[in-house]
Each structure stands twice: as structure tokens, then as C-alpha cells.
Design a protein around this motif. Structure first.
Motif, PDB file in Angstrom:
ATOM      1  N   ASN A 190       1.210  -1.144   0.050  1.00 30.53           N
ATOM      2  CA  ASN A 190       0.161  -0.235  -0.170  1.00 30.53           C
ATOM      3  C   ASN A 190       1.118   1.133  -0.184  1.00 30.53           C
ATOM      4  OD1 ASN A 190      -2.195  -1.370   0.349  1.00 30.53           O
ATOM      5  ND2 ASN A 190      -2.769  -1.907   1.922  1.00 30.53           N
ATOM      6  N   LEU A 191       1.991   1.697   0.527  1.00 35.80           N
ATOM      7  CA  LEU A 191       3.124   2.386   0.817  1.00 35.80           C
ATOM      8  C   LEU A 191       3.277   2.845  -0.907  1.00 35.80           C
ATOM      9  CD1 LEU A 191       4.634   3.990   2.677  1.00 35.80           C
ATOM     10  CD2 LEU A 191       6.100   2.545   2.454  1.00 35.80           C
ATOM     11  N   TYR A 192       3.758   1.673  -1.475  1.00 37.35           N
ATOM     12  CA  TYR A 192       4.531   1.638  -3.006  1.00 37.35           C
ATOM     13  C   TYR A 192       3.003   2.450  -3.335  1.00 37.35           C
ATOM     14  CZ  TYR A 192       8.497  -0.582  -1.545  1.00 37.35           C
ATOM     15  OH  TYR A 192       9.733  -0.888  -1.321  1.00 37.35           O
ATOM     16  N   LEU A 193       2.691   1.685  -3.847  1.00 38.68           N
ATOM     17  CA  LEU A 193       1.238   2.338  -4.646  1.00 38.68           C
ATOM     18  C   LEU A 193       0.612   3.210  -4.080  1.00 38.68           C
ATOM     19  CD1 LEU A 193      -1.819  -1.104  -4.206  1.00 38.68           C
ATOM     20  CD2 LEU A 193       0.238  -0.083  -6.233  1.00 38.68           C
ATOM     21  N   SER A 194       0.349   3.699  -4.015  1.00 40.51           N
ATOM     22  CA  SER A 194      -0.379   5.423  -2.927  1.00 40.51           C
ATOM     23  C   SER A 194       0.915   6.616  -2.963  1.00 40.51           C
ATOM     24  CB  SER A 194      -0.722   5.405  -1.358  1.00 40.51           C
ATOM     25  OG  SER A 194       0.773   4.766  -0.886  1.00 40.51           O
ATOM     26  N   GLY A 195       2.286   6.221  -2.684  1.00 43.21           N
ATOM     27  CA  GLY A 195       2.895   6.924  -3.003  1.00 43.21           C
ATOM     28  C   GLY A 195       3.841   6.747  -4.760  1.00 43.21           C
ATOM     29  N   PHE A 196       3.405   6.190  -5.680  1.00 43.92           N
ATOM     30  CA  PHE A 196       4.048   6.202  -6.773  1.00 43.92           C
ATOM     31  C   PHE A 196       2.409   6.978  -7.568  1.00 43.92           C
ATOM     32  CE2 PHE A 196       7.043   3.289  -6.473  1.00 43.92           C
ATOM     33  CZ  PHE A 196       7.642   3.820  -7.545  1.00 43.92           C
ATOM     34  N   SER A 197       1.831   6.667  -6.725  1.00 40.82           N
ATOM     35  CA  SER A 197      -0.054   6.734  -7.409  1.00 40.82           C
ATOM     36  C   SER A 197       0.019   8.856  -7.333  1.00 40.82           C
ATOM     37  CB  SER A 197      -0.137   6.443  -6.584  1.00 40.82           C
ATOM     38  OG  SER A 197      -1.319   5.019  -7.202  1.00 40.82           O
ATOM     39  N   LEU A 198       0.446   9.020  -6.209  1.00 43.20           N
ATOM     40  CA  LEU A 198       0.646  10.496  -5.059  1.00 43.20           C
ATOM     41  C   LEU A 198       1.632  11.265  -6.604  1.00 43.20           C
ATOM     42  CD1 LEU A 198       0.030  12.961  -3.897  1.00 43.20           C
ATOM     43  CD2 LEU A 198       2.152  12.087  -2.874  1.00 43.20           C
ATOM     44  N   PHE A 199       2.934  11.075  -6.628  1.00 48.46           N
ATOM     45  CA  PHE A 199       3.231  11.105  -7.655  1.00 48.46           C
ATOM     46  C   PHE A 199       3.865  11.216  -8.704  1.00 48.46           C
ATOM     47  CE2 PHE A 199       7.592  10.814  -9.873  1.00 48.46           C
ATOM     48  CZ  PHE A 199       7.896  12.342  -9.892  1.00 48.46           C
ATOM     49  N   LEU A 200       2.664   9.933  -9.759  1.00 45.82           N
ATOM     50  CA  LEU A 200       1.974   9.832 -11.487  1.00 45.82           C
ATOM     51  C   LEU A 200       0.917  11.341 -10.717  1.00 45.82           C
ATOM     52  CD1 LEU A 200       2.758   6.492 -11.866  1.00 45.82           C
ATOM     53  CD2 LEU A 200       4.049   8.459 -12.398  1.00 45.82           C
ATOM     54  N   TRP A 201      -0.001  11.022  -9.980  1.00 40.02           N
ATOM     55  CA  TRP A 201      -0.313  12.224  -9.836  1.00 40.02           C
ATOM     56  C   TRP A 201      -0.578  13.352 -10.430  1.00 40.02           C
ATOM     57  CZ3 TRP A 201      -5.813  12.136 -11.468  1.00 40.02           C
ATOM     58  CH2 TRP A 201      -6.673  13.718 -11.230  1.00 40.02           C
ATOM     59  N   LEU A 202       0.827  14.212  -9.388  1.00 37.05           N
ATOM     60  CA  LEU A 202       1.396  15.171  -9.634  1.00 37.05           C
ATOM     61  C   LEU A 202       2.328  15.150 -11.325  1.00 37.05           C
ATOM     62  CD1 LEU A 202       3.232  15.409  -5.889  1.00 37.05           C
ATOM     63  CD2 LEU A 202       0.749  16.950  -6.894  1.00 37.05           C
ATOM     64  N   VAL A 203       2.991  14.778 -11.508  1.00 38.56           N
ATOM     65  CA  VAL A 203       3.723  14.447 -12.969  1.00 38.56           C
ATOM     66  C   VAL A 203       2.084  14.802 -13.793  1.00 38.56           C
ATOM     67  CG1 VAL A 203       4.786  13.168 -14.612  1.00 38.56           C
ATOM     68  CG2 VAL A 203       5.405  13.346 -12.196  1.00 38.56           C
ATOM     69  N   LEU A 204       1.004  14.050 -13.997  1.00 40.71           N
ATOM     70  CA  LEU A 204      -0.057  14.045 -14.850  1.00 40.71           C
ATOM     71  C   LEU A 204      -0.401  15.967 -15.294  1.00 40.71           C
ATOM     72  CD1 LEU A 204      -1.985  12.921 -16.641  1.00 40.71           C
ATOM     73  CD2 LEU A 204      -3.611  12.862 -14.610  1.00 40.71           C
TER      74      LEU A 204
END
Length: 213
Positions: free
Chosen positions: A73-87
Motif C-alpha cells: 500500500n505504501l508503494y502504490l499510494s506513493g507512486f499514485s501521488l507522484f504520478l498524479w502530480l506528474v499528470l
């Protein structure tokens, strides 16, 4: 092309709520990330304590399962947060690039028009100079000289406008190049992150398969 897509009426209606939706999702992802981080710390400490206490294997496996899920869950939420900012950043850069390209085309047209007008006035000035050299002196010459002076002033004014327009055109061209470079950098970073995410996802799936076995 992306600018045309963003100008669809549906997107225009959604743009009013876009910032609120973006902030809401950011807050949600941050909460999920912090919760996953808390769970990882919690089960990591329990894992070490229970391992030192030499408890039975079923309880130890249960703690390991909880720890693995919290890490996932830590990996998924962290990458989702970062990719959302990149988007969000990518959409902003695409919009800026489209606007700069539009202003670039308008400035280029303005420069061409000013150049054609300057050439036209210079040609008329040359014809007047030739006419002056073949005519006698008198009132006609004085009026022609006055007309020539006006044309010279107009040519100078057009030259100044052409210089200003050329400067603005070069500036817009530099800004477009900078936005393109920044957009390419974001795209390369996004591709790299997607590869890293796929690699982590594969490792997570392998770990789950081993756990099931």
C-alpha cells in the motif's frame, strides 16, 4: 491537437471543478500514503519483537502478511501521488506549449506583414527619388521633397515596428523551445517512473505468489 481536445465544451464545464477535484485527490493520496507509512512502521516493529520472542509460525506468518500488505500500500499510494502530480504538470505544459505556438504563429504573420509593408514603402521611396532626379526645381520639387520626408519618417517608423516585432518573435521562439525541452524532460521522467512502477509491481506479484505457495 491537445489544445483542441482541452477546448471541448465538456472539459470547459469540468474546468470549474478541476482544481477542487485535484486538491481532493491529492489530500486523499497523502492520507493513504501516511496511513500506509504508519502501518509499515507498526508491523515492522511488531515483526522484530515477535521474531525475537520466538512465537509460533502461524502468528509470525500473519504478521509478515500484514507487513507485506502495508508495504504494498505504501508503494502504490506513493507512486499514485507522484504520478498524479506528474499528470497535472504535463497537462499544464501542454497548455502552455499550445498557447506559445499560437502566439508564435501570430508574431510570424505580423513580422511578414511588416516586412512586406517596409519593402513597399522603400520601393515607393526609390521611385520618388528617381522622379526627383529627372525633374526641374520649383514648387513641384518642394512638394515632392515634403512627400519624400513623410515617406522617410514612415519607413523609419515601420523599421522600428519591425525591430520590435522581430524581438518579440525571437523571445516567443525561445520560450516555445524552453517549454518543449521541459515537456520532453517530464515525458522522459514519466516513462522512467512507469518502468520503475512496473518493476516494483512485478516484484510485489512474485512476493505474493511465493507467500501463497
Amino acid at each position: 491537437r491537445w489544445q483542441k481536445i482541452f477546448m471541448i465544451p465538456l472539459w470547459s464545464k469540468m474546468a470549474v471543478f478541476w482544481n477542487k477535484m485535484f486538491l481532493t485527490i491529492i489530500v486523499l493520496l497523502i492520507v493513504l500514503f501516511l496511513d500506509a507509512f504508519r502501518e509499515v512502521r507498526k508491523y515492522s516493529s511488531i515483526h522484530v519483537n515477535e521474531k525475537a520472542a520466538n512465537i509460533n509460525s502461524s502468528a509470525f506468518d500473519h504478521i509478515q502478511m500484514k507487513l507485506f500488505r502495508s508495504q504494498r500500500n505504501l508503494y502504490l499510494s506513493g507512486f499514485s501521488l507522484f504520478l498524479w502530480l506528474v499528470l497535472r504538470r504535463t497537462i499544464t505544459l501542454l497548455t502552455q506549449l499550445a498557447k506559445e505556438m499560437t502566439s508564435h504563429a501570430a508574431l510570424e504573420t505580423q513580422v511578414n506583414d511588416a516586412t512586406e509593408a517596409a519593402k513597399k514603402y522603400m520601393a515607393e521611396n526609390e521611385r520618388l527619388q528617381e522622379a526627383l532626379s529627372g525633374k526641374g526645381r520649383g514648387k513641384n520639387k518642394e512638394s515632392t521633397e515634403a512627400t519624400q520626408e513623410k515617406l522617410k519618417e514612415e519607413v523609419e517608423r515601420l523599421k522600428e515596428e519591425l525591430q520590435k516585432t522581430s524581438t518579440a518573435f525571437q523571445k516567443a521562439k525561445t520560450e516555445v523551445a524552453a517549454v518543449k525541452r521541459q515537456s520532453d524532460s517530464v515525458r522522459r521522467e514519466y516513462d522512467h517512473l512507469m518502468k520503475e512502477y512496473e518493476r516494483l509491481q512485478q516484484s510485489v506479484n512474485k512476493a505474493e505468489d511465493k507467500k501463497d505457495l
